[in-house]
Design a protein around this motif. Structure first.
Motif, short mmCIF file in Angstrom:
data_model
loop_
_atom_site.label_atom_id
_atom_site.label_comp_id
_atom_site.label_asym_id
_atom_site.label_seq_id
_atom_site.Cartn_x
_atom_site.Cartn_y
_atom_site.Cartn_z
N THR A 122 6.75 -5.04 0.89
CA THR A 122 6.11 -5.03 -0.43
C THR A 122 4.66 -5.45 -0.33
N TRP A 123 3.79 -4.70 -1.03
CA TRP A 123 2.37 -5.03 -1.09
C TRP A 123 2.04 -5.62 -2.47
N THR A 124 1.27 -6.70 -2.49
CA THR A 124 0.71 -7.26 -3.73
C THR A 124 -0.68 -7.79 -3.41
N THR A 125 -1.33 -8.39 -4.40
CA THR A 125 -2.58 -9.09 -4.17
C THR A 125 -2.41 -10.55 -4.59
N ALA A 126 -3.36 -11.38 -4.18
CA ALA A 126 -3.28 -12.80 -4.53
C ALA A 126 -3.37 -13.01 -6.04
N SER A 127 -3.97 -12.05 -6.74
CA SER A 127 -4.11 -12.17 -8.20
C SER A 127 -3.00 -11.43 -8.95
N GLY A 128 -2.11 -10.77 -8.23
CA GLY A 128 -0.99 -10.10 -8.90
C GLY A 128 -0.82 -8.65 -8.48
N PRO A 129 -0.75 -7.72 -9.46
CA PRO A 129 -0.50 -6.30 -9.15
C PRO A 129 -1.61 -5.67 -8.33
N LEU A 130 -1.30 -4.54 -7.72
CA LEU A 130 -2.29 -3.82 -6.92
C LEU A 130 -3.29 -3.11 -7.83
N PRO A 131 -4.54 -2.94 -7.35
CA PRO A 131 -5.53 -2.17 -8.12
C PRO A 131 -5.09 -0.71 -8.27
N ASP A 132 -5.59 -0.05 -9.32
CA ASP A 132 -5.25 1.35 -9.56
C ASP A 132 -5.80 2.28 -8.48
N THR A 133 -6.79 1.80 -7.72
CA THR A 133 -7.45 2.66 -6.73
C THR A 133 -6.73 2.69 -5.39
N VAL A 134 -5.57 2.05 -5.28
CA VAL A 134 -4.83 2.08 -4.02
C VAL A 134 -3.48 2.76 -4.22
N ALA A 135 -2.94 3.28 -3.13
CA ALA A 135 -1.61 3.90 -3.13
C ALA A 135 -0.81 3.34 -1.96
N VAL A 136 0.49 3.13 -2.17
CA VAL A 136 1.35 2.55 -1.15
C VAL A 136 2.42 3.57 -0.75
N ASP A 137 2.55 3.77 0.55
CA ASP A 137 3.60 4.63 1.09
C ASP A 137 4.29 3.87 2.21
#
Length: 275
Positions: free
Chosen positions: A171-186
């Motif tokens: 699972t990917w997240t950021t320290a501030s919460g959800p991922l930015p809209d400019t990234v995609a996870v596969d």
């Protein structure tokens, strides 16, 4: 450490003559740096078998069989494999119960362990235990090259997780919460469609399996975000486009309505601020 009931290997199950059995556990689970007991017991229903010697033979998943412990009632104990010497001991000075203990376990200790008897008159008798080494996930993040500049479209991070069994989730997240809209996870890959201020953050990758979870984080710094806004604000008749060159300098192409153009080179700190 997880063990299962002792089972006997042999052709006969009636306890009569010829019902020699080597009783071992089919499978044992253990963790790195820990200790494991591998049990072995000789069952002779008729009491007619003479035990001469017993050996423990290790067969790694990707290697050859090798003796790691030998017990002889006259000549005593021997530990011929240097990789196990001082890590393996017999729990009993007994041919009938030659169980061993292995300490300081490593992931490479996984494999098949055969308790093999030399007997008379029936010949060799043996039983095999499979040692499974369990490992909670260990996580690392690769791919960041300290060159995430505004507008870049090929930036990506990979979350590498090793575990036994394999991770059930990444699972990917950021320290501030959800991922930015400019990234995609596969799967374990995080791709940045276009680098902007939103990815000037700390990304966190977490991997899990049934034995635990582990996470790793990395802070990505966007180069040039503050610089471009300062250059463009100098003159509202002009626009600026830029890139990062091999010397970590911003190359700015500053164009005005008079069709004049010139190049301006500006050094930056890692934070993207002007020196």
């Amino acid at each position: 450490m997880k063990t299962r009931a002792l089972v006997a290997e042999g052709d006969n199950c009636d306890g009569g003559a010829g019902a020699q059995k080597v009783r071992v556990e089919e499978e044992v689970e253990a963790y790195p740096t820990g200790t494991v007991d591998l049990r072995c017991q000789f069952i002779d229903g008729g009491g007619r078998t003479k035990l001469t010697q017993v050996s423990w033979i290790w067969e790694p998943s990707d290697g050859q069989r090798d003796n790691i412990a030998v017990y002889h009632p006259i000549y005593g104990q021997s530990f011929p494999n240097l990789g196990f010497k001082d890590r393996v001991v017999f729990l009993h000075n007994s041919l009938e119960n030659p169980s061993i203990r292995i300490s300081g376990l490593k992931m490479s200790d996984a494999g098949r362990y055969t308790c093999e008897y030399a007997t008379y008159p029936s010949g060799n008798e043996q039983g095999t235990t499979t040692l499974v080494m369990l490992d909670p996930p260990s996580v690392s993040i690769v791919g960041y090259d300290n060159n995430w500049y505004i507008g870049r479209s090929d930036a990506a991070l990979l979350c590498l997780a090793t575990a036994n069994p394999e991770p059930t989730s990444v699972t990917w997240t950021t320290a501030s919460g959800p991922l930015p809209d400019t990234v995609a996870v596969d799967g374990n890959k995080l791709s940045v469609r276009k680098v902007d201020d939103a990815v000037n953050t700390t990304f966190i990758c977490e991997a899990k399996n049934k034995h635990g979870a582990s996470r790793q984080q990395i802070t990505t710094v966007v180069i040039g975000a503050d610089l471009f806004s300062k250059v463009a604000a100098k003159d509202n008749l002009c626009s600026a486009q830029g890139r990062v060159d091999a010397t970590s300098q911003i190359r700015v192409d500053f164009r005005c309505f008079r069709s004049q153009s010139f190049d301006l080179y500006l050094g930056i700190k890692e934070t993207g601020n002007l020196r």
